[in-house]
Motif scaffolding. Structure first.
Motif, PDB file in Angstrom:
ATOM      1  N   HIS A  94       0.838  -1.174  -0.091  1.00 57.20           N
ATOM      2  CA  HIS A  94       0.192   0.115   0.049  1.00 57.20           C
ATOM      3  C   HIS A  94       0.795   1.347   0.041  1.00 57.20           C
ATOM      4  CE1 HIS A  94      -4.300  -1.699   0.966  1.00 57.20           C
ATOM      5  NE2 HIS A  94      -3.801  -2.218  -0.511  1.00 57.20           N
ATOM      6  N   HIS A  95       2.128   1.204  -0.218  1.00 58.62           N
ATOM      7  CA  HIS A  95       2.698   2.176  -0.556  1.00 58.62           C
ATOM      8  C   HIS A  95       2.842   3.421   0.410  1.00 58.62           C
ATOM      9  CE1 HIS A  95       3.010  -0.111  -4.298  1.00 58.62           C
ATOM     10  NE2 HIS A  95       3.477   0.867  -5.019  1.00 58.62           N
ATOM     11  N   GLU A  96       2.583   3.543   1.523  1.00 56.89           N
ATOM     12  CA  GLU A  96       2.414   4.847   2.121  1.00 56.89           C
ATOM     13  C   GLU A  96       3.866   5.212   2.365  1.00 56.89           C
ATOM     14  OE1 GLU A  96       0.498   2.095   5.306  1.00 56.89           O
ATOM     15  OE2 GLU A  96       0.033   4.000   5.752  1.00 56.89           O
ATOM     16  N   LEU A  97       4.800   4.094   2.312  1.00 55.39           N
ATOM     17  CA  LEU A  97       6.165   4.437   3.012  1.00 55.39           C
ATOM     18  C   LEU A  97       6.870   4.992   1.473  1.00 55.39           C
ATOM     19  CD1 LEU A  97       7.505   2.074   5.451  1.00 55.39           C
ATOM     20  CD2 LEU A  97       6.711   4.374   5.861  1.00 55.39           C
ATOM     21  N   TYR A  98       6.289   4.502   0.375  1.00 59.59           N
ATOM     22  CA  TYR A  98       6.765   4.897  -0.776  1.00 59.59           C
ATOM     23  C   TYR A  98       6.477   6.457  -1.124  1.00 59.59           C
ATOM     24  CZ  TYR A  98       6.179   5.355  -6.203  1.00 59.59           C
ATOM     25  OH  TYR A  98       6.519   5.608  -7.392  1.00 59.59           O
ATOM     26  N   PHE A 124       5.760   8.577   1.193  1.00 56.22           N
ATOM     27  CA  PHE A 124       6.713   9.283   2.306  1.00 56.22           C
ATOM     28  C   PHE A 124       8.267   9.577   1.587  1.00 56.22           C
ATOM     29  CE2 PHE A 124      10.006   8.594   4.985  1.00 56.22           C
ATOM     30  CZ  PHE A 124      10.120   9.781   5.954  1.00 56.22           C
ATOM     31  N   GLY A 125       8.711   8.331   0.878  1.00 56.06           N
ATOM     32  CA  GLY A 125       9.706   8.621   0.313  1.00 56.06           C
ATOM     33  C   GLY A 125       9.888   9.764  -0.945  1.00 56.06           C
ATOM     34  N   HIS A 126       8.809   9.678  -1.641  1.00 53.92           N
ATOM     35  CA  HIS A 126       8.862  10.723  -2.665  1.00 53.92           C
ATOM     36  C   HIS A 126       8.558  12.241  -2.125  1.00 53.92           C
ATOM     37  CE1 HIS A 126       9.600   8.902  -6.413  1.00 53.92           C
ATOM     38  NE2 HIS A 126       8.404   7.867  -6.106  1.00 53.92           N
ATOM     39  N   ARG A 154       7.332  15.981  10.473  1.00 61.17           N
ATOM     40  CA  ARG A 154       6.251  15.320  11.281  1.00 61.17           C
ATOM     41  C   ARG A 154       5.888  13.973  11.025  1.00 61.17           C
ATOM     42  NH1 ARG A 154       1.518  18.786  11.199  1.00 61.17           N
ATOM     43  NH2 ARG A 154       0.916  17.539  12.702  1.00 61.17           N
ATOM     44  N   PHE A 155       5.624  13.763   9.785  1.00 62.41           N
ATOM     45  CA  PHE A 155       5.632  12.392   9.217  1.00 62.41           C
ATOM     46  C   PHE A 155       6.399  11.271   9.479  1.00 62.41           C
ATOM     47  CE2 PHE A 155       3.909  10.050   4.985  1.00 62.41           C
ATOM     48  CZ  PHE A 155       3.477   8.988   5.802  1.00 62.41           C
ATOM     49  N   ALA A 156       7.751  11.815   9.590  1.00 52.90           N
ATOM     50  CA  ALA A 156       8.973  10.669  10.110  1.00 52.90           C
ATOM     51  C   ALA A 156       8.689  10.596  11.321  1.00 52.90           C
ATOM     52  CB  ALA A 156      10.201  11.558   9.624  1.00 52.90           C
ATOM     53  N   ALA A 157       8.264  11.440  12.314  1.00 52.43           N
ATOM     54  CA  ALA A 157       8.189  11.323  13.516  1.00 52.43           C
ATOM     55  C   ALA A 157       7.081  10.271  13.775  1.00 52.43           C
ATOM     56  CB  ALA A 157       7.804  12.598  14.406  1.00 52.43           C
ATOM     57  N   CYS A 158       6.046  10.378  13.058  1.00 50.06           N
ATOM     58  CA  CYS A 158       4.772   9.378  13.236  1.00 50.06           C
ATOM     59  C   CYS A 158       5.284   7.788  12.734  1.00 50.06           C
ATOM     60  CB  CYS A 158       3.885   9.896  12.213  1.00 50.06           C
ATOM     61  SG  CYS A 158       2.552   9.014  11.984  1.00 50.06           S
ATOM     62  N   ILE A 159       6.109   8.030  11.787  1.00 49.19           N
ATOM     63  CA  ILE A 159       6.567   6.617  11.320  1.00 49.19           C
ATOM     64  C   ILE A 159       7.468   6.068  12.313  1.00 49.19           C
ATOM     65  CG2 ILE A 159       7.837   5.208   9.656  1.00 49.19           C
ATOM     66  CD1 ILE A 159       7.207   7.468   7.573  1.00 49.19           C
TER      67      ILE A 159
END
Ligand code: FUB
Ligand code: ZN
Length: 671
Positions: free
Chosen positions: A165-169, A171-173, A196-201
């Motif tokens: 489901h590509h959410e980390l993909y 995130f990468g882009h 903020r997204f990285a902190a959540c991950i």
């Protein structure tokens, strides 16, 4: 950092002036990016909708509603999304449409715009980019999570299917876009979104927390890029974590799959990693030996691995990169620099399986190969990497975009019969004409971000030397052993192999290393009285440099007739033509139909001519050949010596095919 490793010049230090590439870059800025902005906003008549802005706005409303204590009720549940969707005007304004990775299209566009802004201030593009940034910020959840697919289809299921489901993909882009936007504008607005997204991950995944890694790679190289740009350790730690988890036992993809199966009352599957080769998660990354599975994913993973090998001085990682390079490039790459021999899963096939007509050779995979090659060059200056980077760039990457910048190829076959593509299900992935957009539009913005950052692929530098990998006319602001130099590089590889480097200003001592291209049949060099040596396919020129100094290189650029390795069944008994970095093809527009009836005469002289296609002057080849007659005889007949009629063929650069309407094309010609 290993001694040999080098870093690219910043984009702001490179001003491309090349007749050929400046046209492309200009086209990207003036035509392609504004066109793609319209596409992202679903304003291109007759094109598949993108849903990018639609999804961002819908997600922003859902986030705002949740903040105000009103629950958002998903229109579709995760796993039952509507990919194609209705006419945008009739769409449900609060529903998610498109693929699970739809967010990434706009992120790639934003990255491309940022690169353009570094090189050319453009208020209109900047305004659109800011609009995109604001839309992204508004779509971010309060806890930092950001993925419109889950926000709109069931946020409670976020991070439950990293495999597909590509959410980390996404995130990468997003990370790549944020780094580029920051570099272009100095603004941290998008960087803050990523933080903020990285902190959540990281609250969920990491050492001592849940194990997990992206099902589609890119976050690895994006995070390492951000680490290099900011010096902030957290980015490197997360990238290393993703790389280290991949392929270890028990497979995180299997574990998450089993959690989903349990909820559905289905029996659990074995948790061994070996089932996940498609996702490059079959063994730990340092043990990988063969390029396998989805081609884009493999190339992006290799790029992240090469960065990690360089930044961490990780020898085992470097050796794995070398093995994967050899597998991808020496056994599985098309003569056009494309990778991905099968459309089944958009994937690498077995070694030497490189069919021409059913090829996949996705544009994004060639973009990924360029990324990988540059990173291998950064690890060690060996000209093979630059040769492949150049090959992929001048051929498959460029083939992905029409000369007018408004139509695109996703799949890049080496042989096309339009009638077959339109009637044969086995060829349904092959489009004989470039498309305005795609429901899965990964390729167009990927081309845009690569061609907008070309300057970052031309030159790298380490403590020993400044390496010139690509001969693209430009002005370069460099620093040699602490002293600034302004250099002018002059070349036009679409015409000949002459390269001149002139010092425009400054004074320094040191080494400039010039790539000796694999396609050159010898060269002459005028380097003044400086010392020279050859190593790894580079000519190292050492001495003092001052205003007016000049190096001239003349790489002989004959027409080359190429054959495939004996184990490539598809190319047996066939040849193709190349000159310099360009691979050539025959098109129906010049040579009539039934191109399979042509017989190449490899020993005959070939002439180089200019040909205008869609207003662009291109190098063409005129070669002697034969043509077998087409007759009405029986399906099978007694063999007799063929008597081909003498003809002269016009061959055009592969990248320029399909710019003159529908017609046959082939790269490999029979003998
Ligand atoms: O999955 C995201 C992108 O879409 C891939 O990189 C492409 O191959 C296409 O499937
Ligand atoms: Zn693509």
């Amino acid at each position: 950092m290993p001694k040999l490793s080098s870093v690219p010049l910043p984009l702001s230090a490179v001003r491309i002036t090349d007749a050929f590439w400046e046209r492309e870059s200009d086209l990207i800025r003036r035509v392609v990016l504004p066109y793609q902005w319209d596409a992202l906003n679903d304003r291109v008549p007759g094109a598949a909708p993108s849903w990018w802005m639609h999804n961002m706005r819908a997600a922003a409303r859902a986030v705002a509603a949740r903040k105000a204590g009103k629950p958002y009720v998903p229109r579709h549940k995760a796993d039952s999304i509507v990919v194609e969707g209705p006419e945008p005007a009739r769409a449900d304004q609060d529903a998610f449409y498109g693929w699970v990775f739809q967010d990434s299209d706009g992120y790639k566009w934003l990255e491309a715009v940022s690169y353009q802004l570094i090189q050319h201030p453009d208020p209109e593009l900047r305004r659109h980019a800011q609009e995109a940034v604001d839309a992204i910020r508004a779509a971010q959840e309060e806890d930092g999570y950001l993925d419109t697919y889950y926000t709109l289809t069931g946020i409670e299921r976020a991070f439950t299917n990293l495999k597909d489901h590509h959410e980390l993909y996404c995130f990468g882009h997003l990370t790549e876009a944020a780094a580029a936007w920051y570099e272009a504008t100095g603004q941290e607005d998008l960087l803050d979104v990523v933080r903020r997204f990285a902190a959540c991950i990281s609250r969920r995944f990491g050492p001592g927390r849940e194990r997990g890694c992206p099902g589609h790679e890119i976050a690895e190289m994006a995070l390492l890029r951000l680490y290099e740009a900011t010096g902030e350790e957290q980015w490197r730690e997360l990238a290393d974590f993703f790389l280290d988890v991949r392929g270890t036992e028990p497979s995180t993809f299997a574990l998450e799959e089993n959690r989903r199966r349990k909820q559905q009352g289905l029996p659990e599957l074995p948790v061994s990693a070996e089932r996940y080769a498609y996702y490059q998660a079959q063994v730990p990354v340092r043990e990988m030996t063969e390029a396998v599975g989805h081609a884009v994913r493999q190339m992006y993973l290799c790029s992240g691995m090469a960065d990690a090998a360089r930044l961490n001085g990780d020898q085992a990682m470097r050796e794995a990169c070398l093995r994967l390079w050899r597998s991808a490039v020496r056994e599985k790459m098309y003569v056009t620099g494309g990778v991905g021999g099968t459309h089944v899963g958009e994937a690498f096939s077995r070694p030497y399986d490189l069919p021409a007509d059913t090829a996949y050779s996705e544009t994004c995979a060639a973009v990924g190969l360029v990324f990988f090659a540059r990173r291998m060059l950064q690890l060690e200056p060996v000209s093979e990497y630059a040769d492949v980077m150049e090959l992929a760039l001048y051929n498959t990457v460029l083939a992905g975009i029409a000369l007018d910048g408004k139509r695109f190829f996703y799949v890049n076959p080496l042989e096309v019969d339009p009638a077959a593509c339109e009637t044969d299900e086995r060829l349904s992935h092959v489009k004989p004409e470039r498309q305005k957009w795609f429901s899965c539009a990964c390729c167009p913005p990927n081309i845009a971000r690569l061609l907008s950052s070309l300057g970052a692929y031309m030159v790298t530098q380490n403590a020993d030397a400044l390496f010139i990998h690509l001969y693209i006319s430009s002005e370069l602001d460099v620093c040699l052993n602490g002293f600034p130099l302004k250099l002018r590089l002059e070349a036009d590889l679409t015409r000949d192999g002459r390269v001149t480097l002139t010092v425009l200003s400054g004074k320094a001592e040191g080494t400039l290393a010039f790539r000796i291209p694999g396609w050159a049949d010898g060269f002459t060099a005028d380097t003044g009285d400086r010392g020279t040596r050859q190593e790894g396919g580079y000519l190292y020129v050492t001495g003092s440099w001052a205003e007016g100094d000049r190096v001239t290189l003349d790489f002989s650029m004959p027409v080359r007739v190429l054959a495939g390795h004996p184990l490539i069944r598809e190319t047996a008994g066939q040849v193709c033509y190349a000159r310099g970095p360009l691979v050539y093809c025959a098109e129906e527009a010049d040579n009539g139909p039934d191109l399979h009836l042509l017989r190449a005469c490899p020993k005959a002289e070939a002439a180089v001519e200019r040909l205008e296609i869609d207003g662009v002057s291109l190098p063409a080849l005129r070669v002697a050949a034969g043509r077998l007659p087409r007759d009405e005889g029986p399906l099978y007949r007694p063999w007799k010596e063929a008597e081909p009629e003498d003809v002269r063929l016009t061959l055009i650069p592969y990248f320029a095919w399909a710019n003159r309407g529908r017609g046959e094309m082939r790269v490999w010609l029979r003998l």
